[in-house]
Design a protein around this motif. Structure first.
Motif: not given
Lengths: 105, 146
Positions: A45, A48, A50-56, B30-34, B36, B39, B43, B71, B73
């Motif tokens: 995770s 960055v 923001g409100e939500q992290p990036v799933s990577s 959005k309430i779940t992770p972004q 990848a 991108l 948001l 936001d 990204t």
């Protein structure tokens, strides 16, 4: 004193077991050469701001430090299973193994 | 009728959908992770709101200041430039959107904050753009911006 010998490390990294063969090109120059290592790209995770992290994923390869030029440097290139990566961080364990954090190119 | 805050949020999302860099990668609340794969993206959230009575008597107005957060990204090489390009596109879109202008007295960029990370499969950066949207309703009639 390191627990493993060079032979131990080579056996651990062998592509006969968990290892892969990567094409390695040091950023300092020189021809590409094959190195053996254990590659992983586990989910991570990324925050960055923001409100939500990036799933990577966090790709990295564990290699013998002696296989890397100058112990490995940022921007060394690895080609693993057809994908080109550059080293983003080099993390030696102090006993002969180095974990190289990778960024996809 | 939906709250004027929701109408503003939806108008902001519509205004920033289809921009050159982020396209349709726009996510609201959005309430779940972004992912990848999404991108570069945007948001859109509405955050805190302050309000103050600005008239007594029959008009009973309520002036509100709503924080609208976008936001952005992005990943890869040159992401500083990418995020600045996104910021320019967003600022122009917000300033020039007629539907949004019909809902607010004013909407102003109040802060831009940058974050960086090398932890993922690529370098990533985030840019938080916070706008203050000034709008007015009558007290007890939150669904109609006046």
């Amino acid at each position: 004193m390191a627990v493993e010998t060079a032979a131990d490390r080579a056996a651990m990294l062998s592509s006969d077991d968990w290892g892969v063969v990567a094409s390695y090109t040091p950023v300092s120059g020189g021809a590409a050469r094959d190195v053996s290592g254990i590659f992983d790209a586990q989910w991570t995770s990324v925050e960055v701001g923001g409100e939500q992290p990036v799933s990577s994923t966090g790709p990295h390869i564990l290699v013998a430090t002696s296989d890397l030029t100058n112990g490995g440097r940022q921007n060394d290139t690895f080609v693993i299973e057809g994908i080109t990566y550059k080293a983003s961080d080099v993390q030696p364990d102090g006993t002969g193994m180095t974990s190289v954090m990778l960024h996809k190119q | 009728m939906s709250h004027a805050r929701q109408q503003i949020r939806e108008a902001v999302a519509a205004a920033v959908t289809g921009l050159a860099t982020t396209g349709t990668n726009v996510f609201v609340n959005k309430i779940t992770p972004q992912e990848a794969e999404s991108l570069p993206n945007l948001l859109v959230y509405t955050d805190g709101e302050s309000s103050e009575a600005d008239a007594m008597g029959a008009s009973r107005g309520l002036m509100r200041a709503l924080d609208v957060v976008i936001d952005a990204t992005a990943e890869g090489e040159g992401i500083d430039d990418t995020l600045d390009t996104i910021a320019a596109e967003v600022e122009v879109a917000i300033a020039g959107d007629a539907a949004l202008a019909a809902l607010v007295k004013d909407i102003t960029l109040t802060s831009s904050a940058v974050s960086r990370s090398a932890a993922g499969q690529t370098p990533m950066m985030g840019l938080r753009l916070t706008f203050s949207a000034q709008y007015r309703t009558r007290r007890g009639v939150p669904g109609t911006s006046i």
